[in-house]
Write a protein that holds these residues in place. Structure first.
Motif, mmCIF file in Angstrom:
data_model
loop_
_atom_site.group_PDB
_atom_site.id
_atom_site.type_symbol
_atom_site.label_atom_id
_atom_site.label_comp_id
_atom_site.label_asym_id
_atom_site.label_seq_id
_atom_site.Cartn_x
_atom_site.Cartn_y
_atom_site.Cartn_z
ATOM 1 N N ASP A 224 21.781 -3.322 9.017
ATOM 2 C CA ASP A 224 21.811 -4.357 7.982
ATOM 3 C C ASP A 224 22.186 -3.790 6.621
ATOM 4 O O ASP A 224 22.744 -4.501 5.781
ATOM 5 N N ASP A 225 21.860 -2.510 6.388
ATOM 6 C CA ASP A 225 22.126 -1.909 5.082
ATOM 7 C C ASP A 225 23.336 -0.974 5.105
ATOM 8 O O ASP A 225 23.506 -0.139 4.221
ATOM 9 N N ALA A 226 24.187 -1.128 6.099
ATOM 10 C CA ALA A 226 25.362 -0.254 6.222
ATOM 11 C C ALA A 226 26.411 -0.590 5.161
ATOM 12 O O ALA A 226 26.429 -1.684 4.589
ATOM 13 N N ILE A 227 27.284 0.386 4.925
ATOM 14 C CA ILE A 227 28.470 0.192 4.090
ATOM 15 C C ILE A 227 29.684 0.255 5.012
ATOM 16 O O ILE A 227 29.815 1.185 5.818
ATOM 17 N N LEU A 228 30.571 -0.740 4.903
ATOM 18 C CA LEU A 228 31.777 -0.803 5.729
ATOM 19 C C LEU A 228 33.000 -0.722 4.821
ATOM 20 O O LEU A 228 33.099 -1.475 3.840
ATOM 21 N N VAL A 229 33.926 0.182 5.148
ATOM 22 C CA VAL A 229 35.142 0.365 4.355
ATOM 23 C C VAL A 229 36.355 0.276 5.266
ATOM 24 O O VAL A 229 36.393 0.905 6.338
ATOM 25 N N ASN A 230 37.351 -0.495 4.842
ATOM 26 C CA ASN A 230 38.609 -0.572 5.591
ATOM 27 C C ASN A 230 39.778 -0.372 4.635
ATOM 28 O O ASN A 230 40.056 -1.216 3.785
ATOM 29 N N SER A 231 40.453 0.762 4.773
ATOM 30 C CA SER A 231 41.653 1.049 3.978
ATOM 31 C C SER A 231 42.849 1.254 4.896
ATOM 32 O O SER A 231 43.845 1.843 4.491
ATOM 33 N N SER A 232 42.751 0.769 6.132
ATOM 34 C CA SER A 232 43.801 0.984 7.114
ATOM 35 C C SER A 232 44.656 -0.268 7.303
ATOM 36 O O SER A 232 45.701 -0.407 6.688
ATOM 37 N N ARG A 233 44.216 -1.207 8.148
ATOM 38 C CA ARG A 233 44.927 -2.458 8.381
ATOM 39 C C ARG A 233 43.918 -3.589 8.473
ATOM 40 O O ARG A 233 42.868 -3.455 9.109
ATOM 41 N N GLY A 234 44.248 -4.714 7.873
ATOM 42 C CA GLY A 234 43.316 -5.824 7.803
ATOM 43 C C GLY A 234 42.910 -6.371 9.163
ATOM 44 O O GLY A 234 41.772 -6.811 9.351
ATOM 45 N N GLY A 235 43.838 -6.354 10.118
ATOM 46 C CA GLY A 235 43.567 -6.914 11.429
ATOM 47 C C GLY A 235 42.548 -6.156 12.247
ATOM 48 O O GLY A 235 42.151 -6.612 13.326
ATOM 49 N N LEU A 236 42.087 -5.009 11.744
ATOM 50 C CA LEU A 236 41.049 -4.265 12.459
ATOM 51 C C LEU A 236 39.701 -4.983 12.400
ATOM 52 O O LEU A 236 38.825 -4.733 13.226
ATOM 53 N N ILE A 237 39.533 -5.864 11.419
ATOM 54 C CA ILE A 237 38.265 -6.572 11.236
ATOM 55 C C ILE A 237 38.471 -8.067 11.439
ATOM 56 O O ILE A 237 39.423 -8.654 10.903
ATOM 57 N N ASP A 238 37.578 -8.682 12.199
ATOM 58 C CA ASP A 238 37.543 -10.136 12.323
ATOM 59 C C ASP A 238 36.893 -10.659 11.044
ATOM 60 O O ASP A 238 35.671 -10.638 10.909
ATOM 61 N N THR A 239 37.713 -11.108 10.112
ATOM 62 C CA THR A 239 37.202 -11.455 8.791
ATOM 63 C C THR A 239 36.254 -12.642 8.831
ATOM 64 O O THR A 239 35.254 -12.679 8.093
ATOM 65 N N THR A 252 24.880 -3.395 2.767
ATOM 66 C CA THR A 252 24.751 -2.936 1.390
ATOM 67 C C THR A 252 26.046 -3.184 0.637
ATOM 68 O O THR A 252 26.045 -3.580 -0.527
ATOM 69 N N GLY A 253 27.167 -2.939 1.293
ATOM 70 C CA GLY A 253 28.446 -3.152 0.631
ATOM 71 C C GLY A 253 29.593 -3.143 1.614
ATOM 72 O O GLY A 253 29.513 -2.517 2.673
#
Length: 331
Positions: A224-239, A252-253
């Motif tokens: 729940d308190d994790a930080i997630l960063v994506n600087s690769s490609r947007g499609g890697l995450i189900d927005t 957390t962020g």
């Protein structure tokens, strides 16, 4: 020969023009290649494109009909190009296989630190002479766990920085990187990495197998308190799934330099228009989310390498040579 470069940013144009000087004439424009703008490429045997240009079937058909024979993409990613159609039309496609991994890795860390230490909120407050610390508490990253999904050149550079912070290192990839192992990384299944990591950073290419790599189930696996960063490609995450979790008050962020529906938005000024992307509009309202406009690669060092490689790709094409950067060879 005059080459037409689509999607050239203001800072990028002089670098492109200087790089091609003495080789070919170059006309760099800030418009992106789309079905509507494809006709302006007519008569240009070679064009250059950015990652947010549309190189789908309709555009490739229009390019081929207008006499284009070679596309030099100024990026490593090529998920915007229909390679099968390009091959059928006899178009040569080349990309930039490699540029400074430090540009992206350092920016990923910039996002991570910014959301962890609430930098945007703090900056906004101090501009209004509000110097309270309420709501600005972050966490030490030293001693915590960094999970790196994708440990190629950029993932390795990110790992080296994480090692400098004194973090426990978990990795996930199709193959293990000896340099990351030397830094103390342990390779684990994706589910374990997500469950145990305080900071998760994505550094994998966008392929059919990695589309929505971080889906609803993956997000629920994360702390729940994790930080997630994506600087690769947007499609890697189900927005949409990410928004649903954020609405529950999780994480957390989240730092995103890419967005799965960024084409037609990123690199453009839409400030005076109504943006009809409800998912993005909701995403940017969360106080623990920082969205930037696909700028991780945007350093003078990285862009310089990208442009230099693009020139080499064009010279290889005109000389009939083939390099590792060629995705679809000259027919």
């Amino acid at each position: 020969m005059e080459i037409l470069a689509f999607g050239a940013q203001t800072d990028e144009k002089p670098l492109i023009e200087r790089a091609f000087e003495g080789h070919h004439d170059i006309h760099a424009v800030d418009v992106f290649l789309t079905p509507d703008t494809a006709p302006i490429a007519a008569g240009h045997e070679i064009i250059s494109t950015s990652v947010n240009c549309d190189l789908g079937p309709a555009v490739l058909e229009a390019l081929a009909a207008g006499g284009t024979r070679m596309v030099a993409q100024r990026s490593t990613g090529f998920n915007n190009i229909d390679l099968d159609v390009a091959e059928r039309l006899g178009l040569t496609i080349a990309r930039v296989s490699y540029y400074s991994p430090h540009s992206v890795a350092e920016f990923a860390w910039t996002l991570a630190m910014a959301v962890n230490r609430r930098i945007v909120r703090a900056s906004t407050r101090t501009r209004d002479f509000d110097f309270r610390l309420d709501g600005l508490m972050g966490r030490d990253l030293h001693g915590r766990t960094a999970g790196i999904l994708g440990t190629g050149k950029i993932g390795e550079a990110f790992t080296r920085i994480a090692h400098g912070f004194g973090m426990r290192l978990l990795g996930w990839d199709v193959s293990e990187n000896p340099a990351c192992l030397d830094l103390g990384m342990t390779y684990v299944p994706k589910e374990q990495l997500l469950a145990e990591s305080d900071l998760i950073s994505l550094h994998v290419p966008l392929l059919p197998a990695t589309q929505h790599l971080i889906d609803a189930d993956a997000l629920k696996t994360m702390r729940d308190d994790a930080i997630l960063v994506n600087s690769s490609r947007g499609g890697l995450i189900d927005t949409a799934a990410l928004v649903a979790e954020l609405r529950e008050g999780r994480f957390t962020g989240v730092g995103l330099d890419v967005y799965e529906a960024e084409a037609g938005l990123f690199f453009l000024d839409r400030s005076l228009e109504a943006v009809d992307d409800d998912t993005l509009a909701r995403l940017v309202t969360f106080p623990n989310v920082l969205v930037t406009s696909h700028q991780a690669y945007y350093t003078v060092d990285a862009v310089g390498q990208i442009v230099a490689t693009t020139v080499d790709n064009v010279l290889d094409y005109t000389a009939g040579r083939r390099s590792e950067n060629v995705l679809v060879p000259r027919s």
